[in-house]
Motif scaffolding. Sequence first.
Motif, PDB file in Angstrom:
ATOM      1  N   LYS A  60       0.816  -1.217   0.000  1.00 50.44           N
ATOM      2  CA  LYS A  60       0.000   0.000   0.000  1.00 50.44           C
ATOM      3  C   LYS A  60       0.852   1.271   0.000  1.00 50.44           C
ATOM      4  N   LEU A  61       1.865   1.296   0.838  1.00 51.44           N
ATOM      5  CA  LEU A  61       2.665   2.522   0.969  1.00 51.44           C
ATOM      6  C   LEU A  61       3.524   2.789  -0.253  1.00 51.44           C
ATOM      7  N   SER A  62       4.167   1.762  -0.792  1.00 45.90           N
ATOM      8  CA  SER A  62       5.106   1.963  -1.896  1.00 45.90           C
ATOM      9  C   SER A  62       4.478   2.634  -3.117  1.00 45.90           C
ATOM     10  N   PRO A  63       3.369   2.128  -3.654  1.00 44.03           N
ATOM     11  CA  PRO A  63       2.798   2.799  -4.829  1.00 44.03           C
ATOM     12  C   PRO A  63       2.294   4.198  -4.524  1.00 44.03           C
ATOM     13  N   GLU A  64       1.853   4.434  -3.303  1.00 45.11           N
ATOM     14  CA  GLU A  64       1.377   5.775  -2.947  1.00 45.11           C
ATOM     15  C   GLU A  64       2.532   6.769  -2.936  1.00 45.11           C
TER      16      GLU A  64
ATOM     17  N   GLY B 217       5.711  11.069  -6.279  1.00 40.96           N
ATOM     18  CA  GLY B 217       6.933  11.520  -6.936  1.00 40.96           C
ATOM     19  C   GLY B 217       8.230  11.114  -6.268  1.00 40.96           C
ATOM     20  N   TYR B 218       8.157  10.247  -5.273  1.00 35.46           N
ATOM     21  CA  TYR B 218       9.375   9.804  -4.596  1.00 35.46           C
ATOM     22  C   TYR B 218      10.053   8.667  -5.359  1.00 35.46           C
ATOM     23  N   CYS B 219      11.362   8.591  -5.231  1.00 37.42           N
ATOM     24  CA  CYS B 219      12.100   7.396  -5.643  1.00 37.42           C
ATOM     25  C   CYS B 219      12.052   6.432  -4.468  1.00 37.42           C
ATOM     26  N   VAL B 220      11.424   5.281  -4.679  1.00 41.68           N
ATOM     27  CA  VAL B 220      11.154   4.342  -3.596  1.00 41.68           C
ATOM     28  C   VAL B 220      11.951   3.061  -3.817  1.00 41.68           C
TER      29      VAL B 220
ATOM     30  N   GLU C 223       3.695  10.511   4.459  1.00 39.68           N
ATOM     31  CA  GLU C 223       3.818  11.538   3.422  1.00 39.68           C
ATOM     32  C   GLU C 223       4.093  12.903   4.040  1.00 39.68           C
ATOM     33  N   ASN C 224       3.373  13.238   5.108  1.00 41.52           N
ATOM     34  CA  ASN C 224       3.610  14.513   5.784  1.00 41.52           C
ATOM     35  C   ASN C 224       5.035  14.594   6.321  1.00 41.52           C
ATOM     36  N   THR C 225       5.481  13.495   6.942  1.00 42.70           N
ATOM     37  CA  THR C 225       6.798  13.485   7.569  1.00 42.70           C
ATOM     38  C   THR C 225       7.911  13.619   6.541  1.00 42.70           C
ATOM     39  N   LEU C 226       7.747  12.979   5.406  1.00 40.42           N
ATOM     40  CA  LEU C 226       8.746  13.071   4.343  1.00 40.42           C
ATOM     41  C   LEU C 226       8.699  14.421   3.635  1.00 40.42           C
ATOM     42  N   GLY C 227       7.552  15.071   3.676  1.00 37.47           N
ATOM     43  CA  GLY C 227       7.337  16.253   2.866  1.00 37.47           C
ATOM     44  C   GLY C 227       7.364  17.560   3.631  1.00 37.47           C
ATOM     45  N   PHE C 228       6.591  18.511   3.120  1.00 38.85           N
ATOM     46  CA  PHE C 228       6.606  19.893   3.616  1.00 38.85           C
ATOM     47  C   PHE C 228       6.085  20.016   5.045  1.00 38.85           C
ATOM     48  N   TRP C 229       5.022  19.274   5.378  1.00 40.25           N
ATOM     49  CA  TRP C 229       4.327  19.489   6.633  1.00 40.25           C
ATOM     50  C   TRP C 229       5.094  18.974   7.842  1.00 40.25           C
ATOM     51  N   GLY C 230       5.831  17.887   7.680  1.00 38.34           N
ATOM     52  CA  GLY C 230       6.457  17.239   8.822  1.00 38.34           C
ATOM     53  C   GLY C 230       5.451  16.373   9.567  1.00 38.34           C
ATOM     54  N   PRO C 231       5.898  15.670  10.609  1.00 40.18           N
ATOM     55  CA  PRO C 231       5.032  14.695  11.285  1.00 40.18           C
ATOM     56  C   PRO C 231       3.838  15.308  12.008  1.00 40.18           C
TER      57      PRO C 231
ATOM     58  N   PRO D 277      -4.543   4.096   5.657  1.00 39.87           N
ATOM     59  CA  PRO D 277      -4.343   5.362   4.947  1.00 39.87           C
ATOM     60  C   PRO D 277      -3.915   6.503   5.860  1.00 39.87           C
ATOM     61  N   VAL D 278      -4.287   6.442   7.142  1.00 44.63           N
ATOM     62  CA  VAL D 278      -3.830   7.472   8.079  1.00 44.63           C
ATOM     63  C   VAL D 278      -2.325   7.374   8.263  1.00 44.63           C
TER      64      VAL D 278
END
Length: 286
Positions: free
Chosen positions: A70-74, A79-82, A267-275, A260-261
């Motif tokens: 579930k996580l990998s394709p999302e 746009g991440y290299c996974v 996604e938040n943690t990896l991205g702009f928003w953070g955890p 999904p949560v």
Amino acid sequence: MRFRRLRSWGVVAAALLSTLTFITVVSGTAHAEIPPSGSNDWTCKPSFIHPRPVVLVHGTFENMAFNWQKLSPELKKQGYCVFALNYGGTFDAPIQGTGDIPTSAGQLSTFVDKVLAATKVSKVDMVGHSQGGMMPRYYMKFLGGATKVNQVIGISPSNHGTDLSGLVTLGNLLGLTGPIAKICGPACEQQVVGSAFITNLNAGGDTVPGPKYIVLATKTDEVVTPYTTQFLSGSNAQNFILQDKCSGDNNAHVGIIFDPVMIKFVENTLGFWGPKGPINCSNPLG
């Protein structure tokens, strides 16, 4: 609230059915070395928006194909290299993550070097579940990984160990109906609370300088208990609880990898928003 609870149980039921089906298929049709969708594109190059590749590290008794379906394709869609790997098991066997943990950490080290060489960057981000959220700490503390990891996100990680009851519970949840002793290698003994491995890993502090450590635990975890043993101490560590993000989410140790949560949290943690980023509990990925 009732809808969320039913949805959570539905996710858990689907997860357990998927695992049981996966593990019991005949040898030769279960290819654990096939990476999850979206991962291991060795031509992928990180972008300005997503500057680091993401390495996914599965848990005990699991493998990359099941753990990250579930996580990998999302993440790839974002746009991440996974990248994902198997460790701690026989090549192509559906049950992985049972081998000696320091040896598994060495396998992770080799894989990270391969990812860095392919993507031509200096650091990766990591997401790990259960043992996979704890084992990278050994890599960073003892094998030089601290200079190669920007952050590790541990999902229900066994940071301070669990008990034998928790490991048996995990085996039962994953449909491993045979005696646990027959399939549980050194990693099980090493993850028991108070083991020499756990004591050595946490001696002198939970973290090392450099990387960020993020933990997401669930109050309903029935494998790594109590769930607070998953938390880490240190100025570069942050601990979060799934139910503080979405109070009606009752996913436990296995179900959380399909949640999904959890995916939105990563996604938040990896991205702009953070955890601490916002999550729409009624439609996390919408």
